[in-house]
Design an enzyme around this catalytic site. Structure first.
Site, PDB file in Angstrom:
ATOM      1  CE1 TYR A   1      -6.796   3.966  -2.633  1.00 55.64           C
ATOM      2  CE2 TYR A   1      -6.493   4.024  -4.999  1.00 55.64           C
ATOM      3  CZ  TYR A   1      -6.608   3.313  -3.824  1.00 55.64           C
ATOM      4  OH  TYR A   1      -6.512   1.943  -3.857  1.00 55.64           O
TER       5      TYR A   1
ATOM      6  CG  ASP B   1       1.334  -3.198  -4.669  1.00 51.75           C
ATOM      7  OD1 ASP B   1       0.131  -2.956  -4.442  1.00 51.75           O
ATOM      8  OD2 ASP B   1       2.000  -2.607  -5.534  1.00 51.75           O
TER       9      ASP B   1
ATOM     10  CD  GLU C   1      -6.598   2.005  -8.931  1.00 51.90           C
ATOM     11  OE1 GLU C   1      -5.640   1.337  -8.505  1.00 51.90           O
ATOM     12  OE2 GLU C   1      -7.433   2.566  -8.196  1.00 51.90           O
TER      13      GLU C   1
END
Ligand SMILES: Cc1ncc(COP(=O)(O)O)c(C=O)c1O
Lengths: 397, 264
Positions: free
Chosen positions: B175, B61, B50
C-alpha cells in the site's frame, strides 16, 4: 542499573513506536540526533546555560514550615518548580527539545497542551530560539485555561482549538500528530510529557531529570540524608519521572505517584490510569490505558486540565509492575482543598495539578514522624487556575 | 491456501485491468447498511473492499473519516459485531475483504483469537496503520500461519533501504501512501507518486496499491498508470455522510464511475 529503555524503546513490556509509517523515519532520525547530543558536552553546556540564566535554575528546595506544622508528622520539602520562568516544570523539557530541534535544522515546532503550561513553555522557547510555533489545545481546555491561551498568542504562537473527541489533551495530541504526519519534513514535534512513541519518553525524562538531580543534592546538603519519600502528581508523568529517576537506585527512598481520581475512582470519570487501566496502545506507545473491553479509549475527567489524560508514560507502567513506585490517586475535592491549604499554610498558590501531590503528601506526612522527610514536587504555580478556583468557590475573581 | 486477494489481483493482471478498492467505515451509518453497501459495491465493480474498524483515536485520519468513525462508535459498533457482518456478507459475496484497524482494538480482542476469527469469518487481509514493521512481528507470524494477509504501508518519507525491509513483511499487495499526510479529499494528486511506486516495483514483485487523498475518477486514472490498484476512502465516506438514507444508490454509482474510469 539496566539501561532503559532498550534500543527498541521498551521499558520492560512497555513503550515502543506505534505510529504511521510516514513518521517512522523521523523517529529514527530523532533518536540518532538525540543520542548524539546526549553525549555532547557542548550541547549539555548550552542547555545548562539556558536552564540557569533563562529558566532560573536551580529551583529552591523549600522546607514547608506551615504545611509541616499542619500535618505534625514528617518534614515536608517542596521542590519549587513553580518558580521557574513560565511557572512550571514544563520549560525544562522545551528548552532541551528546542535546542535539539535547532541542531536538527528544523524551523517549525508544534506541540499539544492540556493546562496550557506546556504550550506556553513551547511558545516561550520558540520565541527565544526563533521557531515558528503552532500549539494544539482542546476546545474545552481553551475555555478552562483562557489566560494561558492569551500568553501563547503574546509569545507569537498560533493556538488551534481542537473540537474532536472529548476536546481535551488527548484530542490535542491526535491533532498534533496529524499535523506532524503532514509536515514531518520541516517540523519538530515537541511532546510535553514522557508519553508518545520512542524516543520521546526517554528524551523528556532526561530533560526533566534535572528536578530530581537537584533535589537529591539539595536534601543531602541541607539534612545530610536522603528523603524517605518523594511524591509527584502524574498526568502523562513528566514531572514525576523527572523527580523519581535520579532516586531510582536509592532503595531506601520510597516513591509515590499521584493520579487524578476526578469525581472518584468508582464514578467512571477519573484519570487514574495506573490504578484502574489496562495495558494498551495509545498515541504511539504501549502502556496502561483507560479503555473499554473493545479497546476504545473511555472519556476521562479531572478538574485539572494537565492531568485530564487517559494514558500515561510507559516508564511509569514499568515502575508500577516492578513495584518500585506506588501509584495512588486524589479526587477533585481533595485537590481543591489542598490547593487552598497550601495558600494559607505557606503562602504558595499551587497549580491544581500539583495540588494533587500536595493532598497525598498531607495524608502521608500525617502518618509519619518528625524524623522522616518527604519531598513533594511542586510542579507549577496556580495563577492559571485562579479563575477556575473562583468558579468552584462561587466567588467573583 | 488460496487468498481471495491473490486470485483477484492475478486475474486482473491477466486481463490488464486495474483494481478499484473502495474504503468505508464499518458501522457508518450502521452495520446493516454496511452489509448492504459491501454487496452493492461488489455488484458495482469494486474488486476488493476495505472495511475500517472504528477506533476512538484515529490519528492517521482526516476529518471526513474521523467523523464517520465517530458516527459508527455512537451506533455501538465493535470488532466482534463487524466480524458478524463479514459472516453475513460471505453468505452471498466472495469479494475480497480487507479490514483496516488501528492496533489497539485487535490487541484487546487478542491477536491470536482475532487472526483466527477473522480468517474463519472470511476476512482476507489486514491493514494496521499504526503498526510499523518494527512492531509487527507477533501479528505477522500469526497472520502468516493462518493465511491472513498483513498489508504494509510505505510512505513518501520511507527511504529506499527501509522500503526494502518493509515490503518483506507485506502480503497481497503493498500500500503506497500517496501523500505525506493523513487521509482526506485532495484537489491535486501527488505528481511524484511514480518515484515511490517505482522504488516499490524494484523491491518486490507484489502488486502495488495507491491510496490516501485520491478523490475523483480522473485522479484515480492518473494514479493507475503507476500501480495495480487504486484505493479511495474519504470521497466515498463523504457521500455516505451527505446521504445517509440513500447511501447505497449513491455509493454504487460512484464506485461504478471509478471502476469505469479505471477501465478506460
Ligand atoms: C503544573 C503541572 N503539573 C503537572 C502536569 C502534568 O504533566 P506531567 O504528568 O507530564 O508532569 C502539568 C501538565 O500540564 C502541569 O502543567
Amino acid at each position: 542499573m539496566v539501561q532503559i529503555p532498550d534500543e527498541h524503546g521498551y521499558f520492560g513490556n512497555y513503550g515502543g513506536r506505534f505510529v504511521p509509517e510516514t513518521l517512522m523515519p523521523a523517529l529514527i532520525e530523532l533518536n540518532q540526533s538525540y543520542q548524539m547530543v546526549k553525549k555532547d558536552e557542548k550541547f549539555q553546556n548550552e542547555l545548562k546555560y539556558y536552564l540557569s540564566k533563562y529558566v532560573g535554575r536551580k529551583s529552591p528546595l523549600y522546607f514547608a514550615q506551615g504545611l509541616t506544622e499542619y500535618c505534625s508528622g514528617a518534614k515536608i520539602y517542596l521542590k519549587r518548580e513553580d518558580l521557574n520562568h513560565t511557572g512550571a516544570h514544563k520549560i525544562n523539557n522545551t528548552i532541551g527539545q528546542l535546542l535539539l530541534a535547532k541542531k536538527m535544522g528544523k524551523r517549525r515546532v508544534i506541540a499539544e497542551t492540556g493546562a496550557g503550561q506546556h504550550g506556553v513553555a513551547t511558545a516561550t522557547a520558540a520565541a527565544l530560539f526563533g521557531f515558528e510555533c503552532t500549539v494544539y489545545m482542546g476546545k474545552e481546555d481553551v475555555r478552562r485555561q483562557a489566560l494561558n491561551v492569551f500568553r501563547m498568542k503574546l509569545l507569537g504562537a498560533e493556538v488551534v482549538a481542537v473540537d474532536s473527541g472529548s476536546c481535551t489533551l488527548k484530542d490535542a495530541m491526535n491533532e498534533a500528530i496529524r499535523d506532524w504526519v503532514a509536515n514531518v519534513e520541516n517540523t519538530y514535534y515537541c511532546i510535553g510529557s514522557v508519553a508518545g512513541p520512542h524516543p520521546y519518553p526517554e528524551i523528556v525524562r532526561d530533560f526533566q531529570s534535572v528536578i530530581g538531580h537537584e533535589a537529591r543534592e539539595q536534601i543531602l546538603e541541607e539534612t545530610g540524608r536522603l528523603p524517605d519519600y518523594v511524591v509527584a502528581c502524574v498526568g502523562g508523568g513528566s514531572n514525576a519521572m523527572g523527580m523519581f529517576y535520579p532516586f531510582l537506585e536509592d532503595q531506601q527512598v520510597k516513591m509515590v505517584g499521584v493520579e487524578a481520581a476526578g469525581y472518584g475512582l468508582d464514578s467512571g470519570k477519573h484519570c487514574a490510569t495506573l490504578t484502574k487501566g489496562k495495558p494498551g496502545v495509545l498515541q504511539g506507545s504501549y502502556s496502561y490505558l483507560l479503555q473499554d473491553e473493545h479497546g476504545q479509549v473511555v472519556p476521562v475527567h479531572s478538574i485539572s486540565a494537565g492531568l485530564d489524560y487517559p494514558g500515561v508514560g510507559p516508564e511509569h507502567s514499568y515502575l508500577k509492575d516492578i513495584n518500585r513506585v506506588d501509584y495512588t490517586s486524589v479526587d477533585d475535592n481533595e485537590a481543591v482543598k489542598a490547593f487552598q491549604l497550601l495558600c494559607k499554610t505557606d503562602g504558595i498558590i499551587p497549580a491544581l495539578e500539583s495540588a494533587h501531590a500536595i493532598a497525598e503528601t498531607v495524608k502521608l506526612a500525617s502518618r509519619l514522624n518528625d524524623n522522616q522527610i518527604v519531598i513533594v514536587n511542586l510542579s507549577g504555580r496556580g495563577d492559571k487556575d485562579v479563575n477556575s478556583m473562583a468558579e468552584i468557590m462561587g466567588v467573583e475573581a | 491456501m488460496n487468498n481471495r486477494i491473490d486470485n483477484c489481483l492475478t486475474q486482473l493482471k491477466e486481463d490488464k485491468e486495474k483494481a478499484f478498492i473502495p474504503y468505508i467505515a464499518a458501522g457508518d451509518p450502521n452495520l446493516n447498511t454496511t452489509v448492504e453497501l459491501v454487496k452493492a459495491m461488489a455488484d458495482a465493480g469494486a474488486d476488493i473492499i476495505e472495511l475500517g474498524v472504528p477506533y476512538s483515536e484515529p490519528m492517521a485520519d482526516g476529518p471526513i473519516i474521523q467523523k464517520a468513525v465517530q458516527r459508527s462508535l455512537e451506533q455501538g459498533t465493535t470488532l466482534p459485531k463487524i466480524l458478524d457482518s463479514v459472516k453475513l456478507i460471505r453468505q452471498t459475496k466472495q469479494v475480497p475483504l480487507v479490514l483496516m484497524s488501528y492496533y489497539n482494538p485487535i490487541l484487546q480482542y487478542g491477536l491470536e483469537d482475532f487472526v483466527k476469527d477473522a480468517v474463519q469469518t472470511g476476512v482476507d487481509g489486514l491493514i494496521v496503520p499504526d503498526l510499523p514493521v518494527e512492531e509487527c512481528h507477533q501479528l505477522f507470524s500469526l497472520a502468516v500461519e493462518e493465511g491472513l494477509y498483513l498489508i504494509q504501508l510505505v510512505a513518501p518519507t520511507t527511504s529506499n533501504s527501509r522500503l526494502k525491509q518493509v515490503v518483506r513483511y507485506s502480503r497481497g499487495f503493498v500500500y503506497c501512501v500517496s501523500v505525506t499526510g493523513v487521509t482526506g479529499v485532495r484537489e491535486e494528486s501527488n505528481s511524484k507518486i511514480c518515484d515511490l511506486t517505482g522504488e516499490v516495483k524494484d523491491a518486490t514483485s507484489l502488486p502495488i496499491g495507491v491510496g490516501f487523498g485520491v478523490s475523483t475518477p480522473e485522479q484515480a486514472t492518473d494514479m493507475a498508470q503507476y500501480c495495480d490498484a487504486v484505493i479511495v476512502g474519504s470521497a466515498i465516506v463523504k457521500e455516505i455522510e451527505n446521504n445517509p438514507d440513500n447511501a447505497i444508490n449513491i455509493v454504487s454509482k460512484l464506485v461504478a464511475d471509478f471502476k469505469s474510469a479505471l477501465a478506460s
